[in-house]
Design a protein around this motif. Structure first.
Motif: not given
Length: 855
Positions: A445-471
């Protein structure tokens, strides 16, 4: 009868032996542009009769026992059209329509299952299960197909070079192993046809054909002038209207251009013919003037792109740059990008939802011009660049890709994992990113060119990963906040310019005394009385305490900020006022609170107290206040994980704790706190990447982490953190060029990078970084010559550059002296900066060679 061997039995292979127009598309065009021809176009597939005869002869040699047939041709040779409009309909005429796998870049297993399912009554999932079980399980299904057709089974893989990309290598290897086993023996006999580029032939021979004793290779020959003439002229004669006239001068011009072309001319020739037919005036022949108008062979793609951007005979439209920017946003990286491994240009399929809405009309225009095609076989509306030739021959796209940064393999890993997670109903067990891998993915997310490649599914997946890590760490999931508010106050970075001193100090002392002696004390007394009166009165009391904390926070922040530039007796008086007010604020923060809102305010107040105590040098009490703030916010976020504002407050508390730990020389603790801060900031930013404020938050967290890493001597890690912060700020500033706060922060990033590189003894790199900071400050000073803060900020990189580049020291320090003397003469140079004036003078004097005494 398949593959007849008797001369009298040879079927006709020429295009005239097929009906045109096809029954399935009576209005089908005779030229297809860059879109490959398929079986419906067999009636206009001219120029390859001899090659078709030779290829069919080679295939006849494999009819009894099966084997491997390799159709070899470079980019633009026309392999797909030769396979689909040439070989396939001719084989179908003799009893067999080959199973064709188009673009097996996903590994090919699903494509094989779909191709078999389309020809049989067996459901695709059952076929896929047989494929996964191996050749012995699949053979009965294939035998049914072969017996139905009364012929050997041909499995054709178009663009087989895609099987050797790293993206789906495991599935590709499984497919190749399966095909090898089918060809090696058994019933039915299977012919596997690979259409492939020469660059991938060695890999294919190693992985697919090495076990075969009868592999046949056929290289598509170059097209002769006579072949090209047939491709140009013959399709027009098959039009239902009785044919369309084409001027001989035009044919000769196109043939001359084709022979002079550096690359295979077939794609450009097909595109130019399609454009001529589209732009033809009613009831007119195809003529040379129209060919000139579309840019001839070498410029036809560029001319189509110009039409999309509104460029006409009169030149570029007034909004050309805006259109160009929108077109680039729509193309890269959604439809075009570079392979993370080899850097080669690659086409991508993008859904309509993925492409930015403001860019979508231009993508639709590209489709109208034949540079992009709309896919109808996908689950939702999608687009794809029509042919790889656009990368070679469309200069505008080539330049866009050359300027685009390479996102790296982390993007591919993330997207592959998120797609697997989504395909499996987003099952928790499919969440695979964790630990360092998750941190690397979140850094995208610090790289604009990479950020543009990530769609809503990718972002939702990352959130799920972070939630699992936190749990797993007994933490509740992080939830993005909904409000936009300023990040935090930097107590020292933005120092005030003060000219009137005595009156200001007296006013500060009076307000502090009032706050200490009466205001907050009354609130305390009121609380004790109100607590016995009931919930309503208690709420009013808590509101009063909250108001006292907020008022104290504002005053304490101002006092601490002014303390940074105070001197002498003034500094001692102000430090005493800061200490007393901080004591009072801590008392308010220690009061038991019933309401969550007051507890949150107490936590924020403790952050202000910690910052103020750091300014007075009381590091131990600053650390205690920051720890209390973190504990308060952790308790609040545990009680209500859906409160996004509290999550953000917890991030700030971690940052304040890190500041206190760093001041106390606990770099390990500071790094841990800053990482917790950054984790929250990244997750918030990832949930809404278009939210500029959230990305600014993340850049501050990245910079803080870099400061701690630099303090611990981890120079490379510090450079990476500073680099991420700089990249985030560059992207923010590109979107909002007039934001002076972000501009100043970007300069600060360059200064920090320069300091770290200087410690690594990378003089060239450090010089470049400080030059970058100085350039930004100079640009800001030109925009606002009266901004003393910017003028003073420019002194620091000049100073550092003078130390790195002694021959330029005078040229760098001279302007610095002019700035300081000018501000001093205007009464705008603070006391703490007068030392700078003396030091610059001293350093300039040291540069002068000693004078030689006169005899």
């Amino acid at each position: 009868m398949l593959f007849p061997t008797g001369p009298g039995d040879q079927p006709r292979v020429d295009a005239l032996s097929f009906d045109w127009p096809p029954a399935q598309g009576r209005d089908r065009g005779c030229y297809r542009g860059l879109t490959p021809l398929d079986a419906h176009d067999a009636g206009v597939f001219f120029g390859r009769d001899a090659a078709l005869g030779e290829a069919l002869d080679a295939l006849r040699g494999l009819k009894a026992r099966g084997g491997v047939f390799i159709l070899l041709g470079g980019e633009g040779a026309g392999k797909t059209s030769f396979l689909c409009a040439g070989l396939a309909p001719r084989l179908a005429r003799e009893g067999l329509a080959p199973l064709i796998l188009r673009r097996a870049e996903d590994g090919g297993l699903d494509a094989l299952a779909s191709a078999i399912a389309a020809r049989s009554a067996t459901p695709a999932p059952q076929i896929r299960a047989a494929i996964d079980s191996g050749a012995d399980a699949l053979r009965p299904l294939l035998k049914t197909l072969a017996e139905k057709d009364g012929a050997p089974l041909v499995i054709a893989i178009d663009q087989a070079e895609d099987l050797f990309s790293d993206k789906h290598r495991a599935d590709s290897k499984k497919l190749l192993s399966l095909l090898n086993a089918l060809v090696d023996g058994g019933d039915p006999a299977v012919v596997v046809l690979y259409a492939i580029r020469p660059s991938a032939l060695e890999k294919l021979q190693r992985d697919a054909a090495s076990t075969q004793t009868g592999a046949r290779l056929y290289a598509l020959p170059a097209l002769s002038r006579a072949d090209l003439r047939a491709i140009i002229e013959a399709p027009l004669q098959r039009l239902p209207s009785g044919g369309l006239r084409i001027e001989p001068d035009l044919v000769d011009a196109m043939l001359d251009d084709a022979e002079a072309a550096a690359a295979p001319p077939l794609p450009l020739l097909a595109f130019a013919l399609d454009q001529l037919l589209r732009l033809r005036r009613p009831d007119s022949a195809l003529c040379l003037s129209d060919y000139e108008r579309i840019g001839r062979l070498s410029g036809c793609l560029d001319a189509a792109g110009d039409r999309v951007l509104g460029v006409g005979a009169e030149g570029r439209p007034p909004d050309y740059e805006v259109r160009l920017s929108l077109l680039k946003r729509g193309l890269i990286p959604w439809l075009a990008g570079c392979d993370a491994q080899d850097g080669a240009a690659r086409r991508r399929v993008a859904t309509e939802k993925e492409i930015p809405a403001t860019s979508l009309p231009l993508i639709e225009r590209l489709a109208q011009e034949g540079l992009v095609r709309r896919l109808t076989e996908t689950a939702e509306p999608s687009f794809e660049l029509v042919h790889d030739a656009v990368f070679t021959h469309w200069k505008l796209l080539r330049n866009m890709l050359a300027e685009a940064p390479r996102p790296g393999p982390a993007v591919e890993r993330l997207k592959q994992a998120s797609r697997d997670w989504d395909r499996n109903a987003r099952a928790p067990e499919r969440v695979t990113h964790a630990g360092v891998l998750l941190e690397q993915a979140e850094q995208l997310y610090a790289q604009p060119d990479a950020l543009a490649l990530l769609d809503s599914t990718d972002r939702a997946y990352l959130v799920a990963c972070r939630e699992r890590e936190n749990r797993e760490k007994d933490k509740t999931p992080l939830v993005p906040r909904v409000e936009v508010e300023p990040r935090r106050r930097e107590l020292v970075a933005e120092r005030r310019e003060r000219t009137a001193r005595g009156g200001g100090l007296a006013w500060v002392g009076m307000v502090a005394a009032l706050a200490l002696a009466g205001f907050a004390g009354w609130k305390w007394q009121t609380l004790e009385q109100q607590q016995r009166a009931g919930d309503a009165r208690l709420a009013r009391a808590e509101n009063a305490i909250e108001a006292a904390i907020l008022a104290g926070d504002k005053l304490l922040g101002e006092l601490a900020q002014n303390l940074a530039t105070a001197n002498g007796a003034e500094a001692r008086s102000m430090r005493d006022a800061v200490t007393k007010l901080a004591d009072q604020q801590e008392r308010l923060a220690d009061e038991p609170a019933v309401g969550a809102r007051l507890r949150r305010t107490q936590s924020v107040g403790l952050n202000v107290v910690a910052g103020a105590r750091l300014m007075t040098g009381d590091h131990s009490r600053a650390l205690a206040a920051a720890q209390k703030s973190v504990l308060l916010m952790q308790a609040l976020t545990t009680s209500d994980a859906s409160n996004v504002g509290w999550r953000r407050d917890l991030s700030v508390s971690y940052e304040t704790l890190g500041d206190a730990q760093l001041a106390a020389k606990d770099t390990d603790g500071a790094i841990a706190s800053y990482r917790s801060d950054l984790t929250i900031a990244k997750t918030l930013a990832s949930a809404a990447p278009d939210n500029a404020q959230w990305r600014w938050d993340m850049s501050v967290s990245q910079e803080k982490l870099g400061d701690a890493q630099l303090a611990r001597g981890e120079l490379q890690k510090a450079l990476e953190s500073y680099g991420e912060s700089r990249a985030t700020r560059e992207a923010l500033l590109a979107a909002e060029p007039k934001n002076r706060k972000w501009e100043r922060a970007l300069a600060r990033s360059y200064e920090r990078i320069g300091a770290a590189l200087a410690q690594k003894h990378d003089t060239a790199g450090a010089t470049a970084a400080f030059e970058g900071a100085l350039e930004i400050y100079q640009r800001m000073a030109r925009a606002d010559p009266a901004d003393a803060q910017t003028l003073l900020s420019s002194i620091v990189p000049r100073w550092r550059l003078a130390g790195l580049d002694r021959p330029r020291a005078r040229a760098l320090l001279g302007p610095a002296l002019e700035i300081l003397e000018k501000l001093a003469a205007e009464g705008r140079l603070a006391e703490d900066k007068r030392e700078w004036l003396d030091r610059v003078k001293s350093e300039l004097a040291a540069l002068d060679p000693p004078s030689t005494p006169t005899q």
